[in-house]
Design an enzyme around this catalytic site. Structure first.
Site, PDB file in Angstrom:
ATOM      1  N   HIS A   1       0.830  -1.205   0.000  1.00  0.00           N
ATOM      2  CA  HIS A   1       0.000   0.000   0.000  1.00  0.00           C
ATOM      3  C   HIS A   1       0.868   1.261   0.000  1.00  0.00           C
ATOM      4  O   HIS A   1       0.681   2.160  -0.836  1.00  0.00           O
ATOM      5  CB  HIS A   1      -0.913  -0.006   1.229  1.00  0.00           C
ATOM      6  CG  HIS A   1      -1.857   1.149   1.279  1.00  0.00           C
ATOM      7  ND1 HIS A   1      -3.116   1.109   0.718  1.00  0.00           N
ATOM      8  CD2 HIS A   1      -1.723   2.401   1.815  1.00  0.00           C
ATOM      9  CE1 HIS A   1      -3.719   2.273   0.903  1.00  0.00           C
ATOM     10  NE2 HIS A   1      -2.895   3.070   1.560  1.00  0.00           N
ATOM     11  N   GLU A   2       1.817   1.306   0.934  1.00  0.00           N
ATOM     12  CA  GLU A   2       2.674   2.488   1.023  1.00  0.00           C
ATOM     13  C   GLU A   2       3.603   2.605  -0.179  1.00  0.00           C
ATOM     14  O   GLU A   2       3.956   3.699  -0.605  1.00  0.00           O
ATOM     15  CB  GLU A   2       3.487   2.449   2.323  1.00  0.00           C
ATOM     16  CG  GLU A   2       2.641   2.466   3.590  1.00  0.00           C
ATOM     17  CD  GLU A   2       1.679   3.643   3.655  1.00  0.00           C
ATOM     18  OE1 GLU A   2       2.009   4.714   3.097  1.00  0.00           O
ATOM     19  OE2 GLU A   2       0.597   3.494   4.238  1.00  0.00           O
TER      20      GLU A   2
ATOM     21  N   HIS B   1       1.867   4.640  -2.840  1.00  0.00           N
ATOM     22  CA  HIS B   1       2.001   6.085  -2.617  1.00  0.00           C
ATOM     23  C   HIS B   1       3.409   6.565  -2.958  1.00  0.00           C
ATOM     24  O   HIS B   1       3.593   7.607  -3.592  1.00  0.00           O
ATOM     25  CB  HIS B   1       1.702   6.418  -1.147  1.00  0.00           C
ATOM     26  CG  HIS B   1       0.287   6.177  -0.730  1.00  0.00           C
ATOM     27  ND1 HIS B   1      -0.796   6.638  -1.449  1.00  0.00           N
ATOM     28  CD2 HIS B   1      -0.229   5.522   0.343  1.00  0.00           C
ATOM     29  CE1 HIS B   1      -1.915   6.297  -0.835  1.00  0.00           C
ATOM     30  NE2 HIS B   1      -1.602   5.603   0.245  1.00  0.00           N
TER      31      HIS B   1
END
Length: 341
Positions: A17-18, A21
């Site tokens: 997920h990170e 980003h």
């Protein structure tokens, strides 16, 4: 072992997920202060000599973050997030959820590719005492609709019956080359955790393993899983299921343990479901979530002006407090369920 597997899985999904980003921010040349996995005190820290980005592993495996220049404050840096076009910021904030969904689909692809049998949508045989057979369903019927749900594979049929088959429902089939609608077909039901689900009381034929069938089953199995997650959220919002039916990290860890006992395919299915769940839940337009931040950016894109940073900050803080309260309630329920077992 269950806890170790769960920690590895949670850590992997958080990292992915990170990473979404992070990669999107790097693509648009946004300045990054830190890329962290976990929360709380730092365990391992490494600063890049080339970019100045701090990479850290933190003590508590309950989250992670990418700290970007201009994320929570106004900065004059040309590479600050607040100085990037709104469409770029929207891509950056949604990239984490996108990565989770992408990984979920890839895991489904692995499951399908390594399966010995792909369940079709053609009825092969009925279980003993099958109610659906008494309602007119026949061996050889190609099921194309369960209620209003279009189905293509056995997984879709099973999930559609699970949610909508608790009461008599219309089933559309192809029989002898003609489309036939069977009215008010009933199925058996099962009760689990205080909820009642429809039960598929027949088996379907398998399909041969081929490139086309693998792609087809990956697409429709992923779609079916997303629909299950979405319907579960709708049921929660509409009150069809209560908060006590939700599971947090403790409940999910227990479910991971059960899946592990049943074999690698079950564990992979759980991984795919969690990845898709994380991606979808994170993009809900709720304060403190990526979807909430996306909603504020969408407002800025439409009305050509942003919401005041202070007001947005207060809203996200209130949302975070409510989410933490929900986590406490869900965690308490998870503990109660463990003792009830």
């Amino acid at each position: 072992m269950t806890v170790i597997i769960a920690l590895i899985l949670f850590g992997f999904l958080i990292f992915i997920h990170e990473l979404g980003h992070y990669l999107a921010a790097r693509l648009f040349k946004v300045g990054i202060n830190e890329f962290a996995i976990g929360m709380g005190p730092k365990l391992i820290t490494k600063k890049s000599d080339k970019t100045g980005i701090v990479y850290s592993l933190r003590l508590l495996p309950i989250g992670g973050f990418v700290s970007m220049v201009g994320e929570d404050e106004d900065s004059t840096d040309v590479n600050a997030l607040n100085n990037k076009p709104v469409w770029q910021r929207m891509i950056i904030v949604s990239a984490g959820a996108f990565m989770n969904v992408l990984v979920g689909i890839l895991i489904v692809l692995v499951i399908v590719s390594t399966s010995s049998r792909l369940a079709s949508n053609v009825v092969a045989e009925f279980n003993d005492g099958a109610v659906s057979q008494e309602c007119g369903l026949m061996v050889g019927d190609e099921i194309i609709k369960v209620g209003k749900n279009r189905v293509h594979i056995g997984n879709e049929i099973s999930n559609a019956i699970m949610f909508d088959g608790t009461a008599p429902i219309d089933i559309t089939v192809i029989r002898d080359g003609k489309q036939v609608v069977l009215k008010d077909v009933s199925f058996g039901t099962i009760s689990e955790s205080g909820m009642t689900f429809g039960r598929m009381d027949f088996k379907v034929y398998g399909e041969r393993i081929s490139f086309f069938n693998i792609v087809k089953h990956t697409i429709f199995c992923s779609k079916s899983m997303v629909e299950v997650i979405w319907k579960s959220l709708v049921y929660l919002v509409t009150g069809k299921v209560g908060v006590e039916q939700m599971s947090g990290p403790i409940g999910v860890t227990s479910a991971i343990g059960e899946a592990t006992k049943k074999g690698m395919h079950n564990l992979l299915y759980m991984c795919a479901l969690l990845a898709l769940n994380l991606g979808i839940f994170n993009m809900l337009p709720l304060p403190a979530l990526d979807g909430g931040r996306f909603a504020f950016m969408l407002y800025e894109l439409i009305f050509r002006k942003p919401v005041k940073r202070e007001i947005e900050g207060y809203i996200h803080f209130a949302g975070l407090c409510l989410l933490l309260l929900l986590m406490v309630v869900v965690g308490y329920n998870d503990v109660l369920k463990l003792f009830q077992k």
